[in-house]
Design a protein around this motif. Structure first.
Motif, PDB file in Angstrom:
ATOM      1  N   VAL A 126      27.100 -53.298   6.896  1.00 16.21           N
ATOM      2  CA  VAL A 126      27.889 -54.080   5.944  1.00 16.21           C
ATOM      3  C   VAL A 126      27.084 -54.173   4.646  1.00 16.21           C
ATOM      4  CG1 VAL A 126      28.757 -56.409   5.460  1.00 16.21           C
ATOM      5  CG2 VAL A 126      29.045 -55.427   7.740  1.00 16.21           C
ATOM      6  N   ASP A 127      27.732 -53.999   3.505  1.00 13.78           N
ATOM      7  CA  ASP A 127      27.051 -54.166   2.223  1.00 13.78           C
ATOM      8  C   ASP A 127      26.918 -55.673   1.964  1.00 13.78           C
ATOM      9  OD1 ASP A 127      26.039 -54.146  -0.287  1.00 13.78           O
ATOM     10  OD2 ASP A 127      27.870 -53.420  -1.268  1.00 13.78           O
ATOM     11  N   VAL A 128      25.833 -56.265   2.481  1.00 18.41           N
ATOM     12  CA  VAL A 128      25.740 -57.731   2.462  1.00 18.41           C
ATOM     13  C   VAL A 128      25.615 -58.293   1.047  1.00 18.41           C
ATOM     14  CG1 VAL A 128      24.812 -57.915   4.804  1.00 18.41           C
ATOM     15  CG2 VAL A 128      23.252 -57.741   2.867  1.00 18.41           C
ATOM     16  N   SER A 129      25.191 -57.449   0.080  1.00 17.37           N
ATOM     17  CA  SER A 129      25.056 -57.952  -1.302  1.00 17.37           C
ATOM     18  C   SER A 129      26.437 -58.231  -1.897  1.00 17.37           C
ATOM     19  CB  SER A 129      24.286 -56.955  -2.162  1.00 17.37           C
ATOM     20  OG  SER A 129      24.961 -55.716  -2.154  1.00 17.37           O
ATOM     21  N   ALA A 130      27.490 -57.658  -1.280  1.00 13.05           N
ATOM     22  CA  ALA A 130      28.851 -57.889  -1.781  1.00 13.05           C
ATOM     23  C   ALA A 130      29.492 -59.131  -1.185  1.00 13.05           C
ATOM     24  CB  ALA A 130      29.719 -56.665  -1.489  1.00 13.05           C
ATOM     25  N   LEU A 131      28.809 -59.804  -0.258  1.00 17.79           N
ATOM     26  CA  LEU A 131      29.363 -61.026   0.348  1.00 17.79           C
ATOM     27  C   LEU A 131      29.164 -62.206  -0.603  1.00 17.79           C
ATOM     28  CD1 LEU A 131      27.895 -60.662   3.966  1.00 17.79           C
ATOM     29  CD2 LEU A 131      30.326 -60.523   3.373  1.00 17.79           C
ATOM     30  N   SER A 132      30.167 -63.079  -0.684  1.00 16.47           N
ATOM     31  CA  SER A 132      30.017 -64.254  -1.545  1.00 16.47           C
ATOM     32  C   SER A 132      29.120 -65.286  -0.857  1.00 16.47           C
ATOM     33  CB  SER A 132      31.389 -64.873  -1.818  1.00 16.47           C
ATOM     34  OG  SER A 132      31.861 -65.484  -0.625  1.00 16.47           O
ATOM     35  N   GLU A 133      28.680 -66.253  -1.652  1.00 14.82           N
ATOM     36  CA  GLU A 133      27.813 -67.301  -1.105  1.00 14.82           C
ATOM     37  C   GLU A 133      28.527 -68.057   0.022  1.00 14.82           C
ATOM     38  OE1 GLU A 133      25.683 -70.719  -3.419  1.00 14.82           O
ATOM     39  OE2 GLU A 133      25.328 -68.818  -4.453  1.00 14.82           O
ATOM     40  N   ASN A 134      29.817 -68.319  -0.203  1.00 16.72           N
ATOM     41  CA  ASN A 134      30.615 -69.011   0.822  1.00 16.72           C
ATOM     42  C   ASN A 134      30.688 -68.208   2.116  1.00 16.72           C
ATOM     43  OD1 ASN A 134      31.146 -71.286  -0.561  1.00 16.72           O
ATOM     44  ND2 ASN A 134      33.179 -70.642  -1.290  1.00 16.72           N
ATOM     45  N   GLU A 135      30.823 -66.900   1.959  1.00 19.21           N
ATOM     46  CA  GLU A 135      30.896 -66.041   3.152  1.00 19.21           C
ATOM     47  C   GLU A 135      29.578 -66.054   3.918  1.00 19.21           C
ATOM     48  OE1 GLU A 135      34.359 -62.848   1.924  1.00 19.21           O
ATOM     49  OE2 GLU A 135      32.329 -62.496   1.200  1.00 19.21           O
ATOM     50  N   VAL A 136      28.476 -66.048   3.155  1.00 17.89           N
ATOM     51  CA  VAL A 136      27.169 -66.117   3.812  1.00 17.89           C
ATOM     52  C   VAL A 136      27.040 -67.446   4.571  1.00 17.89           C
ATOM     53  CG1 VAL A 136      24.666 -66.232   3.431  1.00 17.89           C
ATOM     54  CG2 VAL A 136      26.038 -64.546   2.195  1.00 17.89           C
ATOM     55  N   THR A 137      27.521 -68.531   3.919  1.00 20.76           N
ATOM     56  CA  THR A 137      27.480 -69.837   4.577  1.00 20.76           C
ATOM     57  C   THR A 137      28.317 -69.839   5.853  1.00 20.76           C
ATOM     58  OG1 THR A 137      27.289 -70.826   2.400  1.00 20.76           O
ATOM     59  CG2 THR A 137      27.763 -72.321   4.192  1.00 20.76           C
ATOM     60  N   SER A 138      29.508 -69.199   5.816  1.00 22.66           N
ATOM     61  CA  SER A 138      30.297 -69.204   7.059  1.00 22.66           C
ATOM     62  C   SER A 138      29.670 -68.330   8.140  1.00 22.66           C
ATOM     63  CB  SER A 138      31.760 -68.801   6.865  1.00 22.66           C
ATOM     64  OG  SER A 138      32.033 -68.303   5.639  1.00 22.66           O
ATOM     65  N   ILE A 139      28.975 -67.264   7.739  1.00 19.73           N
ATOM     66  CA  ILE A 139      28.268 -66.448   8.749  1.00 19.73           C
ATOM     67  C   ILE A 139      27.200 -67.307   9.424  1.00 19.73           C
ATOM     68  CG2 ILE A 139      26.634 -64.528   9.043  1.00 19.73           C
ATOM     69  CD1 ILE A 139      28.223 -62.987   6.915  1.00 19.73           C
ATOM     70  N   GLU A 140      26.434 -68.040   8.582  1.00 24.76           N
ATOM     71  CA  GLU A 140      25.374 -68.892   9.131  1.00 24.76           C
ATOM     72  C   GLU A 140      25.950 -69.946  10.087  1.00 24.76           C
ATOM     73  OE1 GLU A 140      22.082 -68.614   5.508  1.00 24.76           O
ATOM     74  OE2 GLU A 140      23.576 -70.209   5.481  1.00 24.76           O
ATOM     75  N   ALA A 141      27.088 -70.546   9.668  1.00 22.38           N
ATOM     76  CA  ALA A 141      27.701 -71.590  10.493  1.00 22.38           C
ATOM     77  C   ALA A 141      28.204 -71.006  11.824  1.00 22.38           C
ATOM     78  CB  ALA A 141      28.853 -72.237   9.741  1.00 22.38           C
TER      79      ALA A 141
END
Ligand SMILES: [Zn+2]
Length: 281
Positions: free
Chosen positions: A176-191
């Motif tokens: 996955v091109d993780v640099s293209a994920l938004s901050e919110n998306e990163v937060t939901s991945i973490e959650a």
């Protein structure tokens, strides 16, 4: 006793484990593991490889399996190992930040709380702007690689790259091109990861008996790595001195038998009265 998460291996989630009996060799590995391991996660891997007798099924304990365990399962195993070696009650101490009185909390490793894995463990699907991606809980292998990255942002990016994958109809899974994920998306991945991952308590809620304030008292998940080995060397020395056994033979004794011989030596020395150690016998 079962893992709170489980080891995904060969398409099956394995939850069984068993430790070897406690011998001097195991205690020595615990004490000396810090000398050779390059990082803390590598040290945990080495100790679990030495201590486990069974992990998953009867096909043995390999470094690959121990590395593939989720972080929560590894912490759980390290705490169970502490209980396996010595499960006597001990005191956690802290200072109440409100009234400055000392807090003493009686604790037993085997009684500390554990949060079991959540639904879907160890993997979940998440809809993102990049399409549907799969995300899994971090493992010991991830921790070992991340330990070599000092910059926090780079470490988070490396972790996200390792734990995410995209389902690609033609090529199976792809990165996955993780640099293209938004901050919110990163937060939901973490959650999502946090909800799935098993966890051992890293602190205890303690009510101060003096001012009734609720305090969080931290408790190290890797306490058994902090056990001093000095006493073990003195026990090896005594047994070698009295029985002329080799270091290897003494290290192979179960701890209970080693203690039994040491008691016998103490009793024999007692029968000879309080003469200086070197004159006895
Ligand atoms: Zn207080």
């Amino acid at each position: 006793m079962e893992l709170p998460g489980g080891l995904p291996w060969g398409g099956v989630l394995h939850r069984s484990f068993r430790f070897k009996p406690v011998t001097g060799r195991l205690e020595l590995t615990l004490g000396e593991s810090g000398w050779s391991a390059r990082s803390h996660p590598e040290r945990v891997t080495a100790v679990l490889c030495a201590a486990l007798d069974l992990l998953g099924d009867e096909n043995g304990v390999s470094m690959d399996r121990v590395r593939s365990l989720s972080v929560g399962d590894r912490q759980f195993l390290m705490r169970r190992l502490a209980a396996h070696i010595d499960d006597r009650m001990f005191w956690l101490t802290a200072e109440c930040p409100e009234c400055r009185e000392k807090l003493d909390v009686p604790v037993r490793h085997s009684e500390l709380p554990v949060k079991p894995a959540g639904e879907g463990y160890p993997e979940a699907a998440l809809e993102t702007s990049l399409g549907l991606i799969r995300v899994r809980v971090p493992t010991g292998a991830d921790q070992e690689i991340l330990a070599g990255i000092e910059d926090d942002d780079l470490a988070l990016r490396a972790l996200l790259e390792r734990i995410t994958s995209a389902a690609d109809a033609e090529n199976g899974t792809t990165g996955v091109d993780v640099s293209a994920l938004s901050e919110n998306e990163v937060t939901s991945i973490e959650a999502r990861v946090e909800a799935m991952a098993p966890e051992v308590a890293s602190s205890l809620l303690v009510t101060c008996p003096h001012c009734q304030r609720e305090n969080k008292v931290p408790i190290a998940p890797y306490a058994c790595l902090e056990r001093p080995v000095g006493e073990l060397f003195s026990e090896i020395h005594q047994l070698a001195f009295w029985y002329h056994w080799s270091e290897g033979d003494i290290l192979d004794l179960p701890r209970s038998r080693r203690r039994l011989y040491l008691n016998l030596i103490d009793r024999t020395r007692g029968m000879h009265g309080a003469r200086p150690f070197l004159e006895v016998g």
